[in-house]
Design a protein around this motif. Structure first.
Motif, PDB file in Angstrom:
ATOM      1  N   THR A  17       0.834  -1.254  -0.016  1.00  0.00           N
ATOM      2  CA  THR A  17      -0.111  -0.111  -0.140  1.00  0.00           C
ATOM      3  C   THR A  17       1.074   1.223  -0.191  1.00  0.00           C
ATOM      4  O   THR A  17       0.729   2.224  -0.758  1.00  0.00           O
ATOM      5  CB  THR A  17      -0.875   0.228   1.188  1.00  0.00           C
ATOM      6  N   LEU A  18       1.979   1.187   0.855  1.00  0.00           N
ATOM      7  CA  LEU A  18       2.708   2.367   1.186  1.00  0.00           C
ATOM      8  C   LEU A  18       3.501   2.380  -0.234  1.00  0.00           C
ATOM      9  O   LEU A  18       3.698   3.759  -1.035  1.00  0.00           O
ATOM     10  CB  LEU A  18       3.666   2.206   1.953  1.00  0.00           C
ATOM     11  N   GLN A  19       3.797   1.504  -0.986  1.00  0.00           N
ATOM     12  CA  GLN A  19       4.749   1.589  -2.461  1.00  0.00           C
ATOM     13  C   GLN A  19       3.719   2.053  -3.277  1.00  0.00           C
ATOM     14  O   GLN A  19       4.128   2.964  -4.267  1.00  0.00           O
ATOM     15  CB  GLN A  19       5.094   0.324  -2.923  1.00  0.00           C
ATOM     16  N   GLU A  20       2.358   1.746  -3.372  1.00  0.00           N
ATOM     17  CA  GLU A  20       1.674   2.277  -4.221  1.00  0.00           C
ATOM     18  C   GLU A  20       1.185   3.596  -4.109  1.00  0.00           C
ATOM     19  O   GLU A  20       1.022   4.545  -5.024  1.00  0.00           O
ATOM     20  CB  GLU A  20       0.213   1.427  -4.379  1.00  0.00           C
ATOM     21  N   LEU A  21       1.245   4.121  -2.958  1.00  0.00           N
ATOM     22  CA  LEU A  21       1.232   5.476  -2.505  1.00  0.00           C
ATOM     23  C   LEU A  21       2.322   6.320  -2.621  1.00  0.00           C
ATOM     24  O   LEU A  21       2.382   7.494  -2.361  1.00  0.00           O
ATOM     25  CB  LEU A  21       0.546   5.540  -1.010  1.00  0.00           C
ATOM     26  N   GLY A  22       3.544   5.731  -3.035  1.00  0.00           N
ATOM     27  CA  GLY A  22       4.835   6.407  -3.219  1.00  0.00           C
ATOM     28  C   GLY A  22       5.310   6.708  -1.992  1.00  0.00           C
ATOM     29  O   GLY A  22       6.117   7.843  -2.056  1.00  0.00           O
ATOM     30  N   ALA A  23       5.374   5.825  -1.010  1.00  0.00           N
ATOM     31  CA  ALA A  23       5.841   6.325   0.492  1.00  0.00           C
ATOM     32  C   ALA A  23       6.956   5.191   0.776  1.00  0.00           C
ATOM     33  O   ALA A  23       7.163   5.284   2.112  1.00  0.00           O
ATOM     34  CB  ALA A  23       4.624   6.621   1.338  1.00  0.00           C
ATOM     35  N   THR A  24       7.435   4.614  -0.187  1.00  0.00           N
ATOM     36  CA  THR A  24       8.478   3.564   0.321  1.00  0.00           C
ATOM     37  C   THR A  24       9.676   3.957  -0.241  1.00  0.00           C
ATOM     38  O   THR A  24       9.993   4.736  -1.006  1.00  0.00           O
ATOM     39  CB  THR A  24       8.501   2.154  -0.115  1.00  0.00           C
ATOM     40  N   THR A  25      10.816   3.729   0.558  1.00  0.00           N
ATOM     41  CA  THR A  25      12.069   3.759   0.117  1.00  0.00           C
ATOM     42  C   THR A  25      12.988   2.535  -0.086  1.00  0.00           C
ATOM     43  O   THR A  25      14.075   2.601  -1.065  1.00  0.00           O
ATOM     44  CB  THR A  25      13.103   4.613   1.154  1.00  0.00           C
ATOM     45  N   VAL A  26      12.429   1.488   0.146  1.00  0.00           N
ATOM     46  CA  VAL A  26      12.961   0.114  -0.179  1.00  0.00           C
ATOM     47  C   VAL A  26      12.033  -0.792  -0.715  1.00  0.00           C
ATOM     48  O   VAL A  26      10.873  -0.848  -0.352  1.00  0.00           O
ATOM     49  CB  VAL A  26      13.542  -0.432   1.137  1.00  0.00           C
ATOM     50  N   ASP A  27      12.288  -1.324  -1.774  1.00  0.00           N
ATOM     51  CA  ASP A  27      11.119  -2.323  -2.575  1.00  0.00           C
ATOM     52  C   ASP A  27      10.877  -3.317  -1.676  1.00  0.00           C
ATOM     53  O   ASP A  27      11.798  -4.278  -1.091  1.00  0.00           O
ATOM     54  CB  ASP A  27      12.045  -2.714  -3.801  1.00  0.00           C
ATOM     55  N   PRO A  28       9.665  -3.514  -1.241  1.00  0.00           N
ATOM     56  CA  PRO A  28       9.453  -4.783  -0.421  1.00  0.00           C
ATOM     57  C   PRO A  28       9.882  -6.211  -0.982  1.00  0.00           C
ATOM     58  O   PRO A  28      10.104  -6.979  -0.194  1.00  0.00           O
ATOM     59  CB  PRO A  28       7.868  -4.618  -0.416  1.00  0.00           C
ATOM     60  N   MET A  29       9.802  -6.260  -2.104  1.00  0.00           N
ATOM     61  CA  MET A  29      10.361  -7.578  -2.693  1.00  0.00           C
ATOM     62  C   MET A  29      11.843  -7.758  -2.350  1.00  0.00           C
ATOM     63  O   MET A  29      12.082  -9.050  -2.155  1.00  0.00           O
ATOM     64  CB  MET A  29      10.088  -7.470  -4.128  1.00  0.00           C
ATOM     65  N   SER A  30      12.535  -6.662  -2.422  1.00  0.00           N
ATOM     66  CA  SER A  30      14.038  -7.196  -2.047  1.00  0.00           C
ATOM     67  C   SER A  30      14.074  -7.396  -0.662  1.00  0.00           C
ATOM     68  O   SER A  30      15.158  -8.009  -0.007  1.00  0.00           O
ATOM     69  CB  SER A  30      14.623  -5.636  -2.259  1.00  0.00           C
ATOM     70  N   LEU A  31      13.170  -7.501   0.380  1.00  0.00           N
ATOM     71  CA  LEU A  31      13.166  -7.661   1.620  1.00  0.00           C
ATOM     72  C   LEU A  31      12.534  -9.131   1.861  1.00  0.00           C
ATOM     73  O   LEU A  31      12.446  -9.615   3.034  1.00  0.00           O
ATOM     74  CB  LEU A  31      12.553  -6.711   2.518  1.00  0.00           C
ATOM     75  N   GLY A  32      12.013  -9.487   0.595  1.00  0.00           N
ATOM     76  CA  GLY A  32      11.288 -10.964   0.601  1.00  0.00           C
ATOM     77  C   GLY A  32       9.838 -10.886   1.123  1.00  0.00           C
ATOM     78  O   GLY A  32       9.287 -11.986   1.534  1.00  0.00           O
ATOM     79  N   ILE A  33       9.452  -9.685   1.046  1.00  0.00           N
ATOM     80  CA  ILE A  33       7.937  -9.442   1.493  1.00  0.00           C
ATOM     81  C   ILE A  33       7.075  -9.654   0.082  1.00  0.00           C
ATOM     82  O   ILE A  33       7.309  -8.874  -0.872  1.00  0.00           O
ATOM     83  CB  ILE A  33       7.520  -7.962   1.978  1.00  0.00           C
ATOM     84  N   GLU A  34       6.360 -10.710   0.094  1.00  0.00           N
ATOM     85  CA  GLU A  34       5.549 -11.005  -1.179  1.00  0.00           C
ATOM     86  C   GLU A  34       4.430 -10.294  -1.304  1.00  0.00           C
ATOM     87  O   GLU A  34       3.455  -9.897  -0.112  1.00  0.00           O
ATOM     88  CB  GLU A  34       5.115 -12.563  -1.199  1.00  0.00           C
ATOM     89  N   ARG A  35       3.927  -9.781  -2.440  1.00  0.00           N
ATOM     90  CA  ARG A  35       2.663  -9.044  -2.656  1.00  0.00           C
ATOM     91  C   ARG A  35       1.555 -10.096  -2.193  1.00  0.00           C
ATOM     92  O   ARG A  35       1.420 -10.904  -2.686  1.00  0.00           O
ATOM     93  CB  ARG A  35       2.534  -8.718  -3.964  1.00  0.00           C
ATOM     94  N   PRO A  36       0.575  -9.340  -1.468  1.00  0.00           N
ATOM     95  CA  PRO A  36      -0.603 -10.229  -1.060  1.00  0.00           C
ATOM     96  C   PRO A  36      -1.668 -10.299  -2.485  1.00  0.00           C
ATOM     97  O   PRO A  36      -1.620  -9.207  -3.284  1.00  0.00           O
ATOM     98  CB  PRO A  36      -1.259  -9.012   0.084  1.00  0.00           C
TER      99      PRO A  36
END
Length: 335
Positions: free
Chosen positions: A316-335
């Motif tokens: 949600t944060l990524q879609e709203l442009g509020a992330t600095t780290v790609d969730p996928m790079s941390l191993g967080i899978e897209r729901p």
């Protein structure tokens, strides 16, 4: 000389026995500290102080609650506890908002570093100072659309659930506010009362007394349901904006955690005390009086909940442009 040698041998045996006994003491044998990552007086702080007081009744030691605030999404407090031994003597008081610390660059760990305990949560709402010129959410949004990025809004720290709810309102209503971060819900609400900001997004539990005391005026619940508070009904923002269900509701999961690497003995002792505390009349009455829903999940069950929250919040944060780290790079899978 023989007598002295016998005495020395006996003393050595006694010292060895005492040393063994000291190292074999059952957990916990000294006081525990809970470091809350958000400010004093906020929801995470209040709920931790309440549950720790109840858990103390089922443990042979005291639990001291302190506040370790700052950083991105409560990262200072998490890093502080991360750097303590995993012996169960330093707990971290946290909330669902902390799952965003990694994608915002404040922490370098997935949330599964923790073994969490969920006490409960309360729904968010958007309110304005009592003397605000805005009497409805529509009026507030219209003003924000007319002057994008100029109306100051408090919603705790960056990456908190309140911040995410503010971003969701912006996206769903096509309006832009000026986000002003604070070190917790309480200082954000105080800023609204003082007129430093034009609106505040926090939980019903945190705002209820201020609303009933005439210090804040509620405009809308950020859930599907309305709520009765302060002698009136607070409408749902969903009734005003059709697109909100794409981003809301984002719900709280407040509690505490220990290192997942802590021993089974530590987890079992805290789990037993937590279960007894959650089942108490004191917790049920406190939750009802303070507009909280009781959770009670811990361990693997709570980890599943936080893993889901981590994924939802991160993307949600990524879609709203509020992330600095790609969730996928941390191993967080897209729901």
């Amino acid at each position: 000389m023989k007598f002295n040698l016998v005495k020395l041998a006996a003393a050595a045996a006694l010292a060895t026995g005492l040393g063994t006994a000291a190292t074999a003491q059952d957990y916990p044998f000294r006081d525990i500290t809970t470091a809350v990552v958000w400010g004093a007086g906020g929801g995470t702080d209040s709920i931790n102080r309440m549950i720790m007081a109840e858990m103390e009744k089922h443990l042979p030691v005291s639990i001291n609650v302190i506040n370790q605030t700052g950083g991105v999404a409560g990262s200072n407090g998490m890093v502080y506890v991360q750097n303590q031994p995993d012996d169960g003597y330093t707990l971290v008081g946290l909330s669902e908002s902390n799952v965003t610390a990694a994608v915002q660059g404040g922490w370098d760990q997935r949330f599964d570093f923790w073994y969490p305990f969920i006490v409960g949560g309360s729904p968010d709402l958007i309110s304005v100072p009592a003397d605000s010129p805005y009497t409805t959410l529509q009026e507030l949004v219209d003003a924000a659309q007319a002057a994008p990025g100029t109306i100051p809004a408090a919603a705790s720290g960056a990456g908190s659930i309140h911040h995410l709810n503010l971003l969701a309102i912006q996206n769903g209503a096509d309006a832009e506010f000026l986000f002003v971060p604070y070190g917790g819900s309480a200082p954000g609400q105080e800023a609204a009362i003082a007129g430093e900001v034009a609106l505040v997004v926090t939980s019903l539990a945190e705002q209820a007394a201020l609303i009933e005391g005439g210090l804040l005026r509620p405009l809308a619940m950020l859930t599907e349901d309305s709520a009765d508070i302060g002698g009136g009904t607070v409408p749902s923002a969903f009734d005003i904006y059709d697109g909100l269900d794409a981003y809301l509701p984002l719900k709280q999961a407040i509690g505490f955690a220990i290192h997942d690497s802590a021993s089974d003995e530590v987890k079992a002792a805290l789990g037993a005390a937590f279960e007894q505390a959650i089942a108490s009349d004191v917790v049920a009455e406190w939750a009802a009086a303070n507009n909280y829903d009781v959770g009670g999940q811990y361990g693997e069950e709570a980890q599943v909940i936080f893993t889901t929250l981590e994924a939802n919040f991160a993307y949600t944060l990524q879609e709203l442009g509020a992330t600095t780290v790609d969730p996928m790079s941390l191993g967080i899978e897209r729901p």
